[in-house]
Structures are given as structure tokens and as C-alpha cells.
Design a protein around this motif. Sequence first.
Motif, mmCIF file in Angstrom:
data_model
loop_
_atom_site.group_PDB
_atom_site.id
_atom_site.type_symbol
_atom_site.label_atom_id
_atom_site.label_comp_id
_atom_site.label_asym_id
_atom_site.label_seq_id
_atom_site.Cartn_x
_atom_site.Cartn_y
_atom_site.Cartn_z
ATOM 1 N N THR A 361 8.429 -1.709 -11.714
ATOM 2 C CA THR A 361 9.051 -2.443 -10.605
ATOM 3 C C THR A 361 8.142 -2.456 -9.378
ATOM 4 O O THR A 361 8.125 -3.446 -8.628
ATOM 5 C CB THR A 361 10.402 -1.809 -10.252
ATOM 6 N N ALA A 362 7.375 -1.389 -9.150
ATOM 7 C CA ALA A 362 6.429 -1.387 -8.033
ATOM 8 C C ALA A 362 5.319 -2.408 -8.253
ATOM 9 O O ALA A 362 4.883 -3.079 -7.296
ATOM 10 C CB ALA A 362 5.840 0.008 -7.845
ATOM 11 N N ALA A 363 4.828 -2.534 -9.479
ATOM 12 C CA ALA A 363 3.799 -3.537 -9.772
ATOM 13 C C ALA A 363 4.297 -4.940 -9.461
ATOM 14 O O ALA A 363 3.569 -5.758 -8.867
ATOM 15 C CB ALA A 363 3.365 -3.428 -11.237
ATOM 16 N N GLY A 389 -2.393 -3.503 -10.185
ATOM 17 C CA GLY A 389 -3.170 -3.153 -11.371
ATOM 18 C C GLY A 389 -3.184 -1.660 -11.631
ATOM 19 O O GLY A 389 -3.125 -1.219 -12.783
ATOM 20 N N ALA A 390 -3.231 -0.859 -10.555
ATOM 21 C CA ALA A 390 -3.178 0.590 -10.718
ATOM 22 C C ALA A 390 -1.850 1.024 -11.320
ATOM 23 O O ALA A 390 -1.800 1.913 -12.176
ATOM 24 C CB ALA A 390 -3.413 1.271 -9.376
ATOM 25 N N CYS A 391 -0.766 0.387 -10.883
ATOM 26 C CA CYS A 391 0.556 0.704 -11.450
ATOM 27 C C CYS A 391 0.622 0.345 -12.925
ATOM 28 O O CYS A 391 1.184 1.090 -13.739
ATOM 29 C CB CYS A 391 1.648 -0.038 -10.675
ATOM 30 N N VAL A 392 0.037 -0.792 -13.285
ATOM 31 C CA VAL A 392 0.056 -1.220 -14.682
ATOM 32 C C VAL A 392 -0.789 -0.285 -15.546
ATOM 33 O O VAL A 392 -0.402 0.089 -16.664
ATOM 34 C CB VAL A 392 -0.443 -2.673 -14.795
ATOM 35 N N GLY A 393 -1.961 0.101 -15.050
ATOM 36 C CA GLY A 393 -2.785 1.054 -15.798
ATOM 37 C C GLY A 393 -2.084 2.385 -15.986
ATOM 38 O O GLY A 393 -2.156 2.997 -17.057
ATOM 39 N N PHE A 394 -1.390 2.829 -14.946
ATOM 40 C CA PHE A 394 -0.624 4.070 -15.064
ATOM 41 C C PHE A 394 0.553 3.890 -16.012
ATOM 42 O O PHE A 394 0.952 4.838 -16.705
ATOM 43 C CB PHE A 394 -0.132 4.492 -13.682
ATOM 44 N N LEU A 395 1.113 2.687 -16.063
ATOM 45 C CA LEU A 395 2.263 2.422 -16.926
ATOM 46 C C LEU A 395 1.918 2.593 -18.400
ATOM 47 O O LEU A 395 2.796 2.914 -19.210
ATOM 48 C CB LEU A 395 2.772 0.996 -16.667
ATOM 49 N N LEU A 396 0.674 2.408 -18.771
ATOM 50 C CA LEU A 396 0.275 2.614 -20.158
ATOM 51 C C LEU A 396 0.454 4.067 -20.590
ATOM 52 O O LEU A 396 0.611 4.352 -21.781
ATOM 53 C CB LEU A 396 -1.181 2.185 -20.345
ATOM 54 N N HIS A 397 0.433 5.002 -19.635
ATOM 55 C CA HIS A 397 0.670 6.410 -19.925
ATOM 56 C C HIS A 397 2.082 6.849 -19.535
ATOM 57 O O HIS A 397 2.525 7.911 -19.963
ATOM 58 C CB HIS A 397 -0.355 7.282 -19.182
ATOM 59 N N LEU A 412 5.772 8.201 -3.307
ATOM 60 C CA LEU A 412 5.706 8.024 -1.860
ATOM 61 C C LEU A 412 4.526 7.152 -1.462
ATOM 62 O O LEU A 412 4.614 6.351 -0.521
ATOM 63 C CB LEU A 412 5.608 9.386 -1.169
ATOM 64 N N ALA A 413 3.401 7.287 -2.166
ATOM 65 C CA ALA A 413 2.232 6.465 -1.860
ATOM 66 C C ALA A 413 2.513 4.986 -2.098
ATOM 67 O O ALA A 413 2.114 4.123 -1.300
ATOM 68 C CB ALA A 413 1.040 6.920 -2.700
ATOM 69 N N LEU A 414 3.207 4.670 -3.179
ATOM 70 C CA LEU A 414 3.529 3.266 -3.462
ATOM 71 C C LEU A 414 4.450 2.695 -2.390
ATOM 72 O O LEU A 414 4.269 1.548 -1.940
ATOM 73 C CB LEU A 414 4.188 3.156 -4.839
ATOM 74 N N GLY A 415 5.441 3.471 -1.971
ATOM 75 C CA GLY A 415 6.319 2.998 -0.912
ATOM 76 C C GLY A 415 5.575 2.790 0.391
ATOM 77 O O GLY A 415 5.799 1.795 1.104
ATOM 78 N N GLY A 416 4.663 3.712 0.743
ATOM 79 C CA GLY A 416 3.882 3.542 1.959
ATOM 80 C C GLY A 416 2.963 2.338 1.898
ATOM 81 O O GLY A 416 2.774 1.633 2.904
ATOM 82 N N ALA A 417 2.382 2.056 0.728
ATOM 83 C CA ALA A 417 1.500 0.894 0.589
ATOM 84 C C ALA A 417 2.268 -0.406 0.767
ATOM 85 O O ALA A 417 1.804 -1.339 1.439
ATOM 86 C CB ALA A 417 0.819 0.932 -0.777
#
Length: 508
Positions: A361-363, A389-397, A412-417
Amino acid sequence: MPSHSHSLKLSHLSRPGLFRLPKPVSLSAPTRFRSASPFSLDLKLSAPIVRRHECRLRDRLVRFKVFDEDSVGIPFLDDWSDGDGAAGYVLSSSEDEESDEEIVIYPITDDDMPRVRVSADEAFAMTTQRFAMLGRKRRKQRNKFGVLISVGLIIFLSVLLLFVDWCAWRIVRLPLKPFYLTRPFLISAILVSCAGYVCVPLLYMLKIHQIIRNEGPARHSLKKRTPTMGGLFFVPIGVTVARFIAGFSSTEVSGAAVATLGFAAIGLVDDILTIIKNHNSGLSAWVKLLLEVAVGTGFSFWLVTTNISSPYSMKMLLPLPAPVGLVCLGKCYLLLTSFCFVSMGNGVNLTDGLDGLAGGTAALAFIAMSIAVLPICSDLAIFGASMAGACVGFLLHNRYRASVFMGDTGSLALGGALAAMAACTGMFFPLFISSGIFVMEASSVIIQVLYFKTTKILWGAGRRVFRMAPLHHHLELSGIKEPIIVAGAYVISSVLALYAGYVGLISA
């Protein structure tokens, strides 16, 4: 998932579809069979039932267990390994006696299994193996479903970005580089996915495991050995790729990167304290809130004192669709910025409760914000695409079933971004639309707490609106499977992301 634990009495073994015992059975008791396979079955033979079936039983109980990975509340759960589901058993007897009697098993259905005569030990082992293979087949199907959901999300985001890049010149009215948003998206996704194969085993070796709340759903106890703090490797990669592609001289990207890393630092401290205490309580709620307000306030004053590129002649403006247009908030803009930082950080943090829910959902929210801010600040659009893209790459794991969790460091980092992108451009309205899932999750917690405290004051006993908050736990306890909840959240977020991007474009 519910526990697959059953208790069968001997009288039930003559029912169709199970086993028939054509002759008396002699079992030495107390005897206990324990399976290393992840499926669970309890076979209890009580003395009165055994006598009716002409069985000889010395003591009152014979227990046979096979365990499924979905079973919970098992005392030796930590002894499991992520094996292939092969069955094994251990025979123990308090009197060191072994049963030399035989059981004849006749398959009732039209299977290819021949009629065999085996010992009691072999019969139990055979049953264990058959149930274990069934559990193994279900696990593979569930894992394939998680992969299917993630692949569908990646395809949707890639096609959407390619379409935006194709018609970006009509949006910005200026020529942009080829694959302007797709390039940072793919680079971040590839780098993060590759880094995960190094960092996830490292987190596991360091025993940085997720602390599971006792108040949460019982099935989540199976995740307590999963590594956490995955934000340590995917957040820096997303920020670095954005800085490199957009240029290190971009003021907006630099400010958003600092705010993102500031919130990541708060989450990192919270995760470290949680692991040290070995309890799901790191920073206190008030301390965390004050730190988030401090970062948001600092970012607000940075906006006042810094010259940022904007198509408008003055700052502190809120673009809204026609007929409203531009709204000048003045000093209220600073309060809105601080509120946005706090609400988005905690919203993503509350959503991070299921495998792949917060990351996917963040991606989608980042892509929506990239489209919305593209006419105002194209560099921030690169930042949003890179973080997506970072969220999607992390989503693979992190997909179902997750190999790693992002922890407060990542959420928290995603919300701040996201908040930083909105504060630099005034796109708060598209932000709250694209973050609809986060808003619903945070609202469910607020409603639950307020309703409980209000009813406790009025009637002396607190009542609840939801079975458990946040909302995804309520859906879990209502019987909806975890991948179904995540897939539904992706569909809703996709619709909201498209609408948010459209609102942002017409507002700009």
C-alpha cells in the motif's frame, strides 16, 4: 489460520473415510508419539471406549501428535525447523515397554493403497506422513498465492509508470528524460531485492526477531522468529537512488531525504529498545509522539527559510481542485505539516501488521504522489518513484509468508517520506486520498479506544466496536485469510492511487 488439532477416540475409527480395526488391538500405555512434521492430530484412546472394542489398555491415555505450522499454543513450537514437512515420530513409554501387536488398516476409499499389515508404530507413522503431506501441499498453495499478489502489484505499478512516462511531456509541458519515473523505480526495486538476500540472513543470524504481542491474534505467534528491522536496508537504498538520479543539488529531495532518515532513526531506536527489553514496548507512546512532532516542526521551519522550486509566486499554498483552486494557509500550513508527519508515520506503522500489507500500500501511495507532484516538482516525483521501487523490492521478501518485517524503522520512514513530499508541494489532499488504507487503520484504533473509554465511563464496562484494532486484525478474527485481506487492500489502494494522481494533476 486455525489450528489443525483434532482428538479422535477409538470408537470413531470405524467411521467411513478413516480406518477400520478388524481385530482387537493391544497397546502399551502410557505411550506418546510425537511428530516433527508440521500438522497436528491428537489420537486419544480412553479406557472405556477401548474395552467396548475388545482392546487391552493398561493406562488411560495414548496420545499421538502431528503438528501443522498453522497450529498455535504448542509448547515446543520453537523446536520446529523450516523443513519440508516430512513426518517423524518418537516413541516413549514410562515403563520402557513396546507394543508388538499389529493393526490392519483397510482404506475405505478407492485409493491405490494396498491392504497392508503393519505394526502399531508403522501405522501411526504412515498416518503422520499422509497428514503432513496434506499440510505441505496447502502451504505451497498459500505461498503461491502470496507470490501471485506481489507479481500482480508489480505489473500494475510498472504499466502505470510507463504510461505516465509516455505522456509526461503533456503533463509537465517540458521534455523529460526517457523512462523518467520508471528508471528510478526499477533500479531501487532491483537493488533492494538483491540486498535482501544478504541482509535478511544477517538479521536472522543476529537474532533480530520480531516481538509478537500477546494481545494479537493467536496465529501470529508463528511469526515470532521472523527477522525485523528490514527498513535498515531498503530505506537507505531508496533515498540514495533518488538523490543520485535527481541530483545532489536538488533542495526538495535533500529535505525529503533528511525527514525520511529522521523518522527512520526514531523507528530504529524504538526497535532496538524493543529487542533489548524482549517485549513489545520500546519507546513510550508520548516520547515517540514528541520526537515525531519535533521532526515535523523542524521540517516546517525549514520550508519557511528555504527557497524551493514552485510554480507559484509564494509558498504555504494548498492546491485544490476547481472551483476552489489555491488556498493560502499561512502559519496554519506549519501546523498541517506537523500533523501530516505524525499521522502518516503512525498510520503506516499501524498498517504494518500483515505480510506485505504496509509495503504494497505504501508503494501505491508513493506512485500516486509522484504523479500528483510531477507538474510542481519533478525531482520529488523521482524521489517518490524511487521509494516505491524500494517498497516493491522489499515486498519480494516481505510477501506472504514474510521472510523479514520492516519494523518501526521502515514504517515510520515511509510515513515521513510521504508527508515530506506533500509538505514540499502542498499536495496534502492527494496524500490523504492515496493513503486511504493508512487512514482507515489509524481511524479504527481511534474509534476503538474512544468507544471503549466512553462506554466504560457510562456503563462501568468497556465495549468494543471491532473485535480487535487495527482493522486488519478485526478482519482476521472474522475468518478472512491473511492473503485475502492484503489483496483486497491492494485493490482499494490501486483505485485510490489512480484517483489521487488525477486529483493532483487537475489541482496543479
